[in-house]
Design a protein around this motif. Sequence first.
Motif, short mmCIF file in Angstrom:
data_model
loop_
_atom_site.label_atom_id
_atom_site.label_comp_id
_atom_site.label_asym_id
_atom_site.label_seq_id
_atom_site.Cartn_x
_atom_site.Cartn_y
_atom_site.Cartn_z
N GLU A 127 43.11 143.06 90.88
CA GLU A 127 43.25 141.93 89.97
C GLU A 127 42.84 140.66 90.71
O GLU A 127 43.38 140.36 91.79
N ARG A 185 55.68 135.73 93.20
CA ARG A 185 55.19 137.02 92.74
C ARG A 185 55.62 138.12 93.71
O ARG A 185 55.52 137.97 94.93
N THR A 210 50.04 142.65 88.38
CA THR A 210 50.14 142.79 86.93
C THR A 210 50.05 144.27 86.56
O THR A 210 49.40 145.06 87.24
N GLU A 211 50.75 144.64 85.47
CA GLU A 211 50.74 146.04 85.04
C GLU A 211 49.31 146.51 84.78
O GLU A 211 48.53 145.84 84.11
#
Length: 578
Positions: A523, A532, A536-537
């Motif tokens: 990503e 964080r 992200t999924e």
Amino acid sequence: MMAYSNITYTLPAQTFKRTKTSNRKTNLIFSAYPLFVDFYRLLKQKTDSVVPGVSKWDLLNVTVGLYHTYLPDIELETLRENICGSAAKTILFLRDSQDVLMEYQEKHASLCSSNHSQTSSLSSVPSQSNEEEEKRVSLLSSLFSDSESSDEEVGESESDREETEKFHNSFQSFLENAAARRQQRANSYPSQGVIGVESCLVAALTYQRSALKSKEKIFELSLLSTRRRYRCCGVGSYLLKMLKDVSLVGFYDSIVTHADSRAILFFKSCGFSDDVILNSKFRDLEEDWTNTTTMSYFPPFFAVSQTDTTDLEMEMEQWKMKSTAAHQAQAIFMNRIFQEIRTWRSQVESQKDQINSLTAKLEKAKDENDFLEKKMLLHLKKVQSPLDNSDIMPGSNEKDGFSKTMDLADSFEMRTFNSGCIEQQMEVQGTLLATLSQDHIQMIKAHVSDLVAPMVHQQLYYCGVNQSPARLEEILHTGFSMEDFHLGEYGAGLYFTASPVAARNSLQHYQVLVADVYIGRIEVVHHKQASRTCPTEGCDSLLIPGRTFSGTFPHLQKEFLIFSHLQAIPICILKYTK
């Protein structure tokens, strides 16, 4: 019609016959005449007797006693109120006292030899024993004793209380007289004086006139009982036949009854229906009844007199109005349904267009994403993972593994020299190879297999800012752990770079750690987010701008960030000098 205009009305006698059945061992033939009685009006008249030798109170008492004998769950006072209602009528079937006397005399003669005598009170004349009769009389006497009859309900009028007291007193007196007559019949040869109305009563039916909210006239059949001895002779069916006769009871729209489970088949055989939809119009009449089934009978059209067609014409007009109203309601309903369908279809078509547009955009985005992934995979250097081939397992002392480590050292020298970002050439002086345990390797394998893209990995340089040389050497033997996480500007995790220059600038001890990093699906992130803790999924790692290096080659500044220590396998440490 005569039953409405007179207090009492007698019809000709009818003959009934019962042949032998499985439950009855003897034939029975007897005659009885129907008597229509309006007890509400009768008790208010000065006339004391409507049947020769029988007072009006005894006639009421024997009717109540018959109902209570075979309907013991209904209290005596409730039965009296039902029978004496202002709109109630009762049909009684009575036998002639002379016929009953002859039966008693014949029975008495046949039983004298065996010293047994049987008699009748409120039950079957020859079929019940004295002990059973005494129990029933004792029960009725205990239910309505003098002390109990003195209790008064709140709000009861004076006339109601007087009538209730009269009923209780007369009923008690009636029971005593019936018991005395029974005793006399048992002790001596029966004579006319010991025959009471309780011996002559065969069956009784009570109904009342009522009206629904729709103005329909109905007869509500509330009570029906036949003495056990006279059952299976057609008496009950004949009572219902009389109730259905318009010439006897007057015009009506339907007959309604509330039958218990034992009487449903009997009423069905007489033309009554237990259809739920058909009887739903009589739902308001079910409030006073429990554990019963509502059943109804509707008379045929020819039951109305041919000379009087006014009621039939009115019924036809009502039927036309109701049919028209029902047709209009159905037409309006169907029109609304049609409009609703059109509206929904329009919305569905609009949603289909939106779905098609979004689907096209999604497919385009997927194609672009696949293209970028392929480009990234081509850009990344493909090397064989230690998880796939034990020949290059970290810590291997074989010549092949040593030569690959030397290739890393040569690559480090060339890339450092060719970058143009430092003024002095750097030279590798030595290497330390990793020696991880098999258990740790298996843990890494298990974790990597759960990644979105487990086959994507690359040899990178560890950006351990201010990491001590002792810790770097410890990582070679134990692997990375969460204590090696760096709380950077893009999140807490392990930072790696493809540029040895960037990795070198992040350390001050002239050595860098080389690792095989399973970056998986990447990503690309440009915005800083120190809080964080995971990608992200659908992604396995982050590609972020460099943090510690600046120069004329921006692509060398990119860094990879992973959030699990089991996504990186240490290979070796390269020690260098300027």
